[in-house]
Design a protein around this motif. Structure first.
Motif, PDB file in Angstrom:
ATOM      1  N   LYS A  25       0.236  -0.772  -0.346  1.00 41.98           N
ATOM      2  CA  LYS A  25       0.071   0.146  -0.407  1.00 41.98           C
ATOM      3  C   LYS A  25       0.627   1.592  -0.252  1.00 41.98           C
ATOM      4  O   LYS A  25       0.801   1.947  -0.609  1.00 41.98           O
ATOM      5  CB  LYS A  25      -0.970   0.414   0.856  1.00 41.98           C
ATOM      6  CG  LYS A  25      -2.455  -1.208   1.366  1.00 41.98           C
ATOM      7  CD  LYS A  25      -3.031  -1.264   2.710  1.00 41.98           C
ATOM      8  CE  LYS A  25      -2.066  -1.019   3.812  1.00 41.98           C
ATOM      9  NZ  LYS A  25      -1.269  -2.060   3.671  1.00 41.98           N
ATOM     10  N   THR A  26       1.741   1.242   1.334  1.00 41.16           N
ATOM     11  CA  THR A  26       3.273   2.443   1.130  1.00 41.16           C
ATOM     12  C   THR A  26       3.744   2.628  -0.205  1.00 41.16           C
ATOM     13  O   THR A  26       4.217   4.211  -0.158  1.00 41.16           O
ATOM     14  CB  THR A  26       3.692   2.370   2.143  1.00 41.16           C
ATOM     15  OG1 THR A  26       2.402   2.260   3.478  1.00 41.16           O
ATOM     16  CG2 THR A  26       4.565   3.866   2.007  1.00 41.16           C
ATOM     17  N   THR A  27       3.782   1.352  -1.166  1.00 44.54           N
ATOM     18  CA  THR A  27       4.870   1.753  -2.224  1.00 44.54           C
ATOM     19  C   THR A  27       3.659   2.744  -3.312  1.00 44.54           C
ATOM     20  O   THR A  27       3.991   2.866  -3.876  1.00 44.54           O
ATOM     21  CB  THR A  27       4.686   0.491  -2.974  1.00 44.54           C
ATOM     22  OG1 THR A  27       5.874  -0.113  -1.370  1.00 44.54           O
ATOM     23  CG2 THR A  27       6.084   0.126  -3.927  1.00 44.54           C
ATOM     24  N   MET A  68      -3.161   9.693   1.188  1.00 47.18           N
ATOM     25  CA  MET A  68      -3.464   9.617   3.109  1.00 47.18           C
ATOM     26  C   MET A  68      -2.758   8.071   3.579  1.00 47.18           C
ATOM     27  O   MET A  68      -3.356   7.590   2.874  1.00 47.18           O
ATOM     28  CB  MET A  68      -4.358  10.063   3.826  1.00 47.18           C
ATOM     29  CG  MET A  68      -5.210  11.146   2.910  1.00 47.18           C
ATOM     30  SD  MET A  68      -6.854  11.945   3.995  1.00 47.18           S
ATOM     31  CE  MET A  68      -6.601  12.355   5.455  1.00 47.18           C
ATOM     32  N   ASP A  69      -1.899   8.092   4.043  1.00 43.27           N
ATOM     33  CA  ASP A  69      -0.852   7.181   4.436  1.00 43.27           C
ATOM     34  C   ASP A  69      -1.503   6.443   6.066  1.00 43.27           C
ATOM     35  O   ASP A  69      -0.955   6.588   6.964  1.00 43.27           O
ATOM     36  CB  ASP A  69      -0.086   6.822   4.072  1.00 43.27           C
ATOM     37  CG  ASP A  69       1.424   5.669   4.238  1.00 43.27           C
ATOM     38  OD1 ASP A  69      -0.105   4.030   4.606  1.00 43.27           O
ATOM     39  OD2 ASP A  69       1.953   5.406   3.958  1.00 43.27           O
ATOM     40  N   GLU A  70      -3.253   5.750   6.046  1.00 49.38           N
ATOM     41  CA  GLU A  70      -2.917   5.003   7.718  1.00 49.38           C
ATOM     42  C   GLU A  70      -3.268   7.095   8.042  1.00 49.38           C
ATOM     43  O   GLU A  70      -2.444   6.054   9.040  1.00 49.38           O
ATOM     44  CB  GLU A  70      -1.924   4.266   8.064  1.00 49.38           C
ATOM     45  CG  GLU A  70      -2.075   2.866   6.659  1.00 49.38           C
ATOM     46  CD  GLU A  70      -1.953   1.910   7.419  1.00 49.38           C
ATOM     47  OE1 GLU A  70      -2.217   1.650   8.134  1.00 49.38           O
ATOM     48  OE2 GLU A  70      -1.468   0.981   6.832  1.00 49.38           O
ATOM     49  N   PRO A  71      -3.963   7.254   8.142  1.00 47.80           N
ATOM     50  CA  PRO A  71      -4.040   8.819   8.375  1.00 47.80           C
ATOM     51  C   PRO A  71      -4.279   8.762  10.274  1.00 47.80           C
ATOM     52  O   PRO A  71      -3.880   9.302  10.768  1.00 47.80           O
ATOM     53  CB  PRO A  71      -4.011   9.440   7.837  1.00 47.80           C
ATOM     54  CG  PRO A  71      -5.640   8.798   7.728  1.00 47.80           C
ATOM     55  CD  PRO A  71      -5.306   7.499   7.089  1.00 47.80           C
TER      56      PRO A  71
HETATM   57 MG    MG Z   1       2.164   0.862   4.915  1.00 46.82          MG
END
Ligand code: MG
Ligand code: ADP
Length: 272
Positions: free
Chosen positions: A48-50, A160-163
């Motif tokens: 996901k973050t990638t 938004m990354d796991e905000p």
């Molecule tokens: Mg991640």
């Protein structure tokens, strides 16, 4: 034409330490329309973050391409705003200073900077805290500042990354409701990354479910729950639980097979 178009995206990391390649993403394609709220959902480590880092322009893909509007994404740019899990505010700036930063970089006049910053501080419910510093605020409040700061830049795409992953459960639900209120008012285009099924379903127009190792697209689901959405209504909504259960099934299938195989092996070894 879609607002964001991701075509056959792949990413292979070279793990220098172990001397092996890690296929983080394999042939991922999807689109996001203007003003749409889309969540990318999957277990930890599925890539996901990638995806977010590639769309933000922080890292390069190994294959595929990404178009924002009709332009291919190169490096980072002010057309995309990122809200990180770790808030990432400037600790030496006040709340007003943090939110004013984008308009200031965009060389808007001082009075414009103030007007825009105060507008978004109000939108996230922090009027009265303009002169405080981040460390004087709770985690939930700091993340509201993170959201206001990105919105004040008027980005074409909000990432938004796991905000809300690092705040407590009650605060998280409040922040989700506040975010959805902001979105229903302004309709920024949002791509949100999360491992929280209920969060994804609560917030999104569409949920894109990934499987892990390598990260592949499992399902692109439209969430047909009516808006405006509030937790008080949705916790008792049968359609909401149907959707979350369906997604849970998809994710268990995706990650459960490996465990089941291992168990099978263990059983095989133990039996005579
Ligand atoms: Mg991640
Ligand atoms: P998620 O955000 O879904 O938890 P990531 O995108 O962070 O997943 O990571 C996906 C996979 O790629 C994981 O297996 C992770 O270990 C690997 N990975 C991430 N970044 C790197 C890197 N810089 N070098 C090597 N492997 C990486």
């Amino acid at each position: 034409m879609s607002h964001l178009r991701i075509e056959s995206l792949s990413k292979v990391y070279v793990d220098e330490y172990r001397g092996e390649n890690v296929v983080a993403l394999d042939d991922i394609s999807f689109t996001i329309e203007q003003g749409e709220f889309v969540s990318i959902l999957g277990p930890s480590g599925c890539g996901k973050t990638t995806i977010l880092n590639i769309v933000a322009g922080f890292i390069e893909p190994s294959g595929g391409r990404i178009l924002l509007g009709d332009k291919p994404i190169g490096g980072p740019g002010p057309d995309r705003g990122v809200v990180f899990q770790s808030f990432a505010l400037f600790p030496w700036k006040t709340i007003l200073g943090n939110v004013r930063f984008g308009p200031k970089m965009a060389k808007r006049s001082r009075s414009e900077q103030d007007r825009v910053a105060r507008e978004f501080i109000e939108l996230v419910g922090l009027t009265g805290f303009e002169d405080r510093y981040p460390h004087e605020l709770s985690g939930g409040m700091q993340q509201r500042v993170g959201v206001a700061r990105v919105l004040a830049n008027d980005p074409q795409l909000m990432l938004m990354d796991e905000p809300f992953a690092s705040v407590d459960a009650q605060t998280r639900m409040k922040l989700q409701e506040d975010l959805i209120k902001v979105w229903e008012e302004r309709h920024p285009t949002i791509m949100l990354i999360t491992h929280d099924i209920e969060e994804a379903v609560f917030l999104s127009d569409r949920v894109i479910v990934l499987t892990s190792h390598p990260g592949r697209l499992n399902r692109d689901m439209r969430i047909d729950l009516p808006r405006p959405r509030q937790w008080a209504n949705l916790v008792r909504d049968t359609r909401f639980s149907e959707i979350t259960h369906e997604i849970m099934g998809l994710i268990m299938q995706g990650s459960g097979n490996a465990d089941a195989e291992q168990e099978q092996e263990a059983v095989g070894e133990a039996s005579p």
